[in-house]
Design a protein around this motif. Structure first.
Motif, mmCIF file in Angstrom:
data_model
loop_
_atom_site.group_PDB
_atom_site.id
_atom_site.type_symbol
_atom_site.label_atom_id
_atom_site.label_comp_id
_atom_site.label_asym_id
_atom_site.label_seq_id
_atom_site.Cartn_x
_atom_site.Cartn_y
_atom_site.Cartn_z
ATOM 1 N N ALA A 21 0.832 -1.210 0.000
ATOM 2 C CA ALA A 21 0.000 0.000 0.000
ATOM 3 C C ALA A 21 0.867 1.260 0.000
ATOM 4 N N ALA A 22 1.962 1.261 0.726
ATOM 5 C CA ALA A 22 2.832 2.447 0.777
ATOM 6 C C ALA A 22 3.399 2.786 -0.601
ATOM 7 N N THR A 23 3.701 1.772 -1.399
ATOM 8 C CA THR A 23 4.216 2.005 -2.754
ATOM 9 C C THR A 23 3.125 2.591 -3.645
ATOM 10 N N LEU A 24 1.912 2.062 -3.535
ATOM 11 C CA LEU A 24 0.801 2.607 -4.318
ATOM 12 C C LEU A 24 0.520 4.053 -3.911
ATOM 13 N N LEU A 25 0.557 4.327 -2.617
ATOM 14 C CA LEU A 25 0.297 5.679 -2.144
ATOM 15 C C LEU A 25 1.387 6.637 -2.620
ATOM 16 N N ASP A 26 2.638 6.214 -2.571
ATOM 17 C CA ASP A 26 3.731 7.048 -3.082
ATOM 18 C C ASP A 26 3.548 7.324 -4.575
ATOM 19 N N PHE A 27 3.176 6.305 -5.330
ATOM 20 C CA PHE A 27 2.954 6.476 -6.769
ATOM 21 C C PHE A 27 1.856 7.502 -7.046
ATOM 22 N N VAL A 28 0.683 7.377 -6.368
ATOM 23 C CA VAL A 28 -0.410 8.306 -6.654
ATOM 24 C C VAL A 28 -0.056 9.722 -6.226
ATOM 25 N N HIS A 29 0.712 9.873 -5.142
ATOM 26 C CA HIS A 29 1.159 11.216 -4.745
ATOM 27 C C HIS A 29 2.086 11.824 -5.791
ATOM 28 N N ARG A 30 3.053 11.034 -6.265
ATOM 29 C CA ARG A 30 3.978 11.554 -7.283
ATOM 30 C C ARG A 30 3.250 11.887 -8.577
ATOM 31 N N ALA A 31 2.344 11.019 -9.013
ATOM 32 C CA ALA A 31 1.594 11.282 -10.243
ATOM 33 C C ALA A 31 0.695 12.508 -10.083
ATOM 34 N N ALA A 32 0.080 12.672 -8.920
ATOM 35 C CA ALA A 32 -0.792 13.823 -8.675
ATOM 36 C C ALA A 32 -0.016 15.133 -8.689
ATOM 37 N N ALA A 33 1.274 15.078 -8.401
ATOM 38 C CA ALA A 33 2.121 16.278 -8.396
ATOM 39 C C ALA A 33 2.715 16.580 -9.772
ATOM 40 N N ASP A 34 2.479 15.723 -10.757
ATOM 41 C CA ASP A 34 3.032 15.900 -12.101
ATOM 42 C C ASP A 34 2.091 16.794 -12.919
ATOM 43 N N ALA A 35 2.425 18.079 -12.978
ATOM 44 C CA ALA A 35 1.548 19.060 -13.628
ATOM 45 C C ALA A 35 1.286 18.729 -15.097
ATOM 46 N N ALA A 36 2.302 18.243 -15.812
ATOM 47 C CA ALA A 36 2.117 17.909 -17.230
ATOM 48 C C ALA A 36 1.142 16.742 -17.384
ATOM 49 N N LEU A 37 1.250 15.743 -16.529
ATOM 50 C CA LEU A 37 0.326 14.608 -16.575
ATOM 51 C C LEU A 37 -1.100 15.087 -16.301
ATOM 52 N N ILE A 38 -1.283 15.868 -15.273
ATOM 53 C CA ILE A 38 -2.622 16.340 -14.906
ATOM 54 C C ILE A 38 -3.216 17.167 -16.050
ATOM 55 N N ALA A 39 -2.404 18.010 -16.676
ATOM 56 C CA ALA A 39 -2.874 18.851 -17.783
ATOM 57 C C ALA A 39 -3.222 18.024 -19.022
ATOM 58 N N SER A 40 -2.718 16.800 -19.124
ATOM 59 C CA SER A 40 -2.985 15.959 -20.306
ATOM 60 C C SER A 40 -4.387 15.343 -20.292
ATOM 61 N N LEU A 41 -5.081 15.410 -19.173
ATOM 62 C CA LEU A 41 -6.406 14.796 -19.060
ATOM 63 C C LEU A 41 -7.460 15.733 -19.632
ATOM 64 N N PRO A 42 -8.174 15.296 -20.687
ATOM 65 C CA PRO A 42 -9.272 16.135 -21.189
ATOM 66 C C PRO A 42 -10.418 16.108 -20.177
ATOM 67 N N LEU A 43 -10.954 17.285 -19.882
ATOM 68 C CA LEU A 43 -12.053 17.376 -18.922
ATOM 69 C C LEU A 43 -13.361 17.592 -19.663
ATOM 70 N N ASP A 44 -14.374 16.838 -19.290
ATOM 71 C CA ASP A 44 -15.702 16.917 -19.892
ATOM 72 C C ASP A 44 -16.623 17.610 -18.881
ATOM 73 N N PRO A 45 -17.390 18.608 -19.300
ATOM 74 C CA PRO A 45 -18.257 19.291 -18.343
ATOM 75 C C PRO A 45 -19.395 18.415 -17.814
ATOM 76 N N ASP A 46 -19.704 17.318 -18.502
ATOM 77 C CA ASP A 46 -20.869 16.514 -18.127
ATOM 78 C C ASP A 46 -20.572 15.136 -17.567
ATOM 79 N N GLY A 47 -19.386 14.607 -17.767
ATOM 80 C CA GLY A 47 -19.107 13.247 -17.317
ATOM 81 C C GLY A 47 -17.660 13.078 -16.907
ATOM 82 N N ARG A 48 -17.420 12.037 -16.111
ATOM 83 C CA ARG A 48 -16.047 11.755 -15.707
ATOM 84 C C ARG A 48 -15.224 11.347 -16.915
ATOM 85 N N THR A 49 -13.954 11.709 -16.902
ATOM 86 C CA THR A 49 -13.013 11.296 -17.938
ATOM 87 C C THR A 49 -11.859 10.577 -17.257
#
Length: 180
Positions: A21-49
């Motif tokens: 679990a600690a490895t998974l938690l570290d991974f999601v924290h690092r990925a959540a801090a990656d601004a380029a990765l977060i910006a790559s997600l297309p956002l839909d006003p009506d549904g989850r993407t």
């Protein structure tokens, strides 16, 4: 009813040769801090993407966009353990502090005091075990939220529940082929 449940040794956070679990938690924290990765997600006003990510040690990972007011409904992860972190915005998690039997039931009456709620704003996350039942939602009326999730083993299924008061009812079982 007493059912056999696979659980790790006391104090252990590793499951079936996968990342702890600690490895998974570290991974999601690092990925959540990656601004380029977060910006790559297309956002839909009506549904989850979502975008599928390569998780650590054979785990399954997802980047998920949450429009205002959207949520998952009550569900579990089919016996997988996991972690998630909010990258942008704020998510609310409501969970049950009780280990439920994994099979052989359709309706359960929950004991008093099992409800938990936590707010996860940008950068905050949590890990959970294989029997975790929760719902996650974006409480904002105007702003998207983005989060990163990782599961091991890769999700074999998800069970969906409805809840009325203290009664939890199994409504549906979803399989990976339905998410492709």
């Amino acid at each position: 009813m007493s059912l056999p449940v696979h659980t790790p040794a006391p104090g252990s956070t590793a499951f079936a040769d996968g990342p702890p679990a600690a490895t998974l938690l570290d991974f999601v924290h690092r990925a959540a801090a990656d601004a380029a990765l977060i910006a790559s997600l297309p956002l839909d006003p009506d549904g989850r993407t979502w975008l599928r990510l390569a998780g650590p040690g054979g785990s399954e990972a997802w980047l998920i966009g949450w429009p205002p007011g959207s949520g998952t409904g009550w569900h579990d992860h089919g016996g997988s353990h996991g972690a998630f972190a909010t990258a942008a915005g704020r998510l609310t998690e409501q969970s049950l502090a009780a280990q439920l039997p994994t099979e052989g039931w359709k309706v359960l009456e929950l004991a008093d005091g099992v409800d938990r709620e936590r707010e996860l704003s940008g950068g905050r996350g949590r890990a959970f075990g294989p029997h975790h039942v929760h719902q996650v939602f974006n409480p904002s009326p105007r702003r998207h939220a983005v989060s990163v999730h990782a599961y091991h083993p890769p999700l074999p299924m998800m069970r969906r529940y409805s809840r009325t008061g203290q009664v939890l009812r199994l409504e549906q079982v979803e399989w990976p082929k339905e998410w492709a």
